[in-house]
Design an enzyme around this catalytic site. Sequence first.
Site, PDB file in Angstrom:
ATOM      1  N   LYS A  71       0.802  -1.235   0.000  1.00 53.77           N
ATOM      2  CA  LYS A  71       0.000   0.000   0.000  1.00 53.77           C
ATOM      3  C   LYS A  71       0.835   1.285   0.000  1.00 53.77           C
ATOM      4  CE  LYS A  71      -4.276  -1.452   2.293  1.00 53.77           C
ATOM      5  NZ  LYS A  71      -5.212  -1.061   3.353  1.00 53.77           N
ATOM      6  N   ASP A 108     -10.184   3.560   2.269  1.00 50.55           N
ATOM      7  CA  ASP A 108     -10.365   3.065   3.638  1.00 50.55           C
ATOM      8  C   ASP A 108     -11.071   4.083   4.533  1.00 50.55           C
ATOM      9  OD1 ASP A 108      -9.296   0.540   3.276  1.00 50.55           O
ATOM     10  OD2 ASP A 108      -7.259   1.174   3.753  1.00 50.55           O
TER      11      ASP A 108
END
Length: 280
Positions: A71, A108
């Site tokens: 990520k 997220d």
Amino acid sequence: MSEVEKWGLAGVMGWPVSHSLSPRLHGYWINEYNIAGSYVPIAVEPDRLEQAVRALPALGFAGVNLTIPHKETVMPFLDDISEMARMIGAVNLITVAVDGSLCGDNTDAYGFLAALRDCAPSWSAATGPAVVFGAGGASRAVIAALVMEGVSEIRLVNRTGSRADALAERFGKTVSSIDWSARHETLGDAALIVNTTQCGMNGENPLDLSLGSLNDAAVVNDIVYVPLETPLLRDAAARGNPTVDGLGMLLHQAAPAFHAWYGIDPPVTDSLRDHMLAAS
Ligand code: ATR
């Protein structure tokens, strides 16, 4: 290749990746909407990430999700990175643009907020201070969400104080670092508490936190989803506090990715929840 020959390819890159629930989740929507496409797990070794990402346009991918450990390390290989992904310091979604460029985003924070709104409609940014436990990548997304939402006081508590200090500094004066030893008392006037550590996850110790001083109306949110009811959520529910489990964040963070690739905004339904729970 003509449009009719196009297969809607997407997937998740990770190392390892076999544990990822994303293929099951996106597969549900692909099936539900009768889409000519597939969402596949893609095991990419860390030192081949650049090669893998740069191959996406040639392979005809609409995009991918990224999971551990890619990520953060993927960021230098992208052409464009959203403000949200920069704020969080991580990318969990790549979309391949029409010209083949790679656009990074992070869903997220959106997923966290959408799940919170869904499960605790009484909560709003104005309800009061938030206390966030943990200072890793998940915590950065939760804090970014709360800052964007306008929460005016966020207390960050981490076992290793220096990590909380560094993270609080990154977000400015809205976020303050609270010493681990003061974690029980700092709950007193909180409207929301969020666990972003892996405490309470299957096989891990529960979060060492006494809810004794917690206000009855405070919302307790655990982003762990295996088990669905962590010891923290069980304690909170036993006191009558509203609770939010971690599955909602997982489901909601996927919806904008699906929209980016397939142009459909899929709802998060009870049957999707049941479908995901049947996998564990
Ligand atoms: P992620 O990126 O998934 O958020 P991470 O960067 O590994 O994961 O961060 C894990 C978080 O859980 C950290 O805040 C960690 O605290 P430390 O910084 O002190 O390591 C926290 N954590 C893990 N085990 C813990 C425990 N037993 N008690 C309290 N916090 C714990």
